[in-house]
Write a protein that holds these residues in place. Structure first.
Motif, PDB file in Angstrom:
ATOM      1  N   TYR A   1       0.812  -1.238  -0.041  1.00  0.00           N
ATOM      2  CA  TYR A   1      -0.085   0.069  -0.110  1.00  0.00           C
ATOM      3  C   TYR A   1       0.890   1.178  -0.039  1.00  0.00           C
ATOM      4  O   TYR A   1       0.505   2.321  -0.744  1.00  0.00           O
ATOM      5  CB  TYR A   1      -0.819  -0.129   1.230  1.00  0.00           C
TER       6      TYR A   1
ATOM      7  N   MET B   1      -7.572   0.181  -4.368  1.00  0.00           N
ATOM      8  CA  MET B   1      -7.229  -1.258  -4.013  1.00  0.00           C
ATOM      9  C   MET B   1      -8.281  -1.870  -3.552  1.00  0.00           C
ATOM     10  O   MET B   1      -8.945  -1.689  -2.876  1.00  0.00           O
ATOM     11  CB  MET B   1      -6.008  -1.116  -2.839  1.00  0.00           C
TER      12      MET B   1
ATOM     13  N   LEU C   1      -4.647  -0.145   6.926  1.00  0.00           N
ATOM     14  CA  LEU C   1      -3.601   0.494   6.059  1.00  0.00           C
ATOM     15  C   LEU C   1      -3.166   1.906   6.437  1.00  0.00           C
ATOM     16  O   LEU C   1      -4.247   2.841   6.551  1.00  0.00           O
ATOM     17  CB  LEU C   1      -4.232   0.549   4.473  1.00  0.00           C
TER      18      LEU C   1
END
Length: 256
Positions: A23, A90, A255
């Motif tokens: 990420y 994503m 994330l």
């Protein structure tokens, strides 16, 4: 820093979950501040995605149970949003056995796709004749043409020639597939005899603004003519009725 603190620092780096390092590097790859290093960063991002596994993303293994897909009113495709901002999207897509995600495009986008469960057949196309690089001048010409086309009111569906750039089966141990604004920018993805899931990164995301055109739209196509063994003619169409998704939560590491 003493040896104890050095060891702790090294351990913290080693223990960062793979999806978090992926990420972070994805954000760097598609950040205009690092555009001079884009090719190097993209290749590194691909290598990082090559190593991703279902467990790294907290993938719910119940999706691998065929019974999950036999529930009443279950959509043939499940969408799991992992992360999205104005730079990247994503996500994970899970397909029921035998389901084909219809042929669609990725307007002026880069994409990376990694199978994390099961197996899929991916058939990708590049617009023919292929232009390896889209210059800023060429992009502006295309943008003005597209804007004028849409401004006519009645939407005129695209018709184009395309060359098959990929047509093979991808599994969990298959390398990440890459698409660019010109190469493999159109594709369809079909699960085989079992459920299948893939993780992908798209940059920029759909619906982000394209200068001179407006929101970045996903369009769907079908093969209307086969010109040769590897060149076809594609016709834009409406979203196939068979293609709709439900959603599930992302269960992997946060994330940040």
């Amino acid at each position: 820093m003493d040896n104890k603190h050095e060891a702790k620092s090294a351990m913290e780096i080693v223990n960062i979950p793979p999806i978090i390092t992926t990420y972070r590097h994805a954000l760097r790859t598609f950040d205009d501040n690092f555009k001079n290093d884009f090719t190097t960063n993209l290749n590194k991002l691909k290598s990082m995605m090559d190593k991703l596994k279902a467990d790294h993303l907290g993938f719910d293994q119940s999706f691998n149970d065929p019974g999950t897909w036999n529930r009443p009113n279950k959509a043939p495709c499940t969408y799991i949003e992992v992360f999205q901002n104005s730079v990247v999207n994503m996500s994970i897509f899970v397909l029921k056995p035998g389901f084909k995600m219809p042929l669609h495009d990725h307007p002026y986008m880069h994409g990376l796709l990694k199978v994390i469960s099961g197996a899929v057949r991916i058939r990708s196309f590049s617009e023919y004749p292929l232009k390896e690089v889209v210059s800023k001048v060429d992009f502006k010409v295309r943008a003005k043409h597209e804007a004028a086309r849409l401004a006519q009111g009645l939407h005129k569906r695209r018709r184009l020639f395309a060359q098959i750039s990929q047509n093979h089966i991808c599994r969990e141990d298959t390398d990440t597939c890459i698409l660019t604004p010109t190469v493999s920018n159109y594709h369809e993805i079909e699960a085989l005899s079992a459920p299948a899931a893939f993780f992908d990164i798209l940059a920029p995301p759909y619906d982000t603004f394209v200068e001179g055109i407006g929101p970045r739209r996903c369009r769907y196509y079908y093969v209307v003519n086969e010109i040769s063994t590897n060149v076809v003619e594609l016709q834009e169409t409406t979203v196939p009725e068979c293609f709709y998704c439900d959603q599930a939560p992302y269960l992997g590491p946060t994330l940040a």
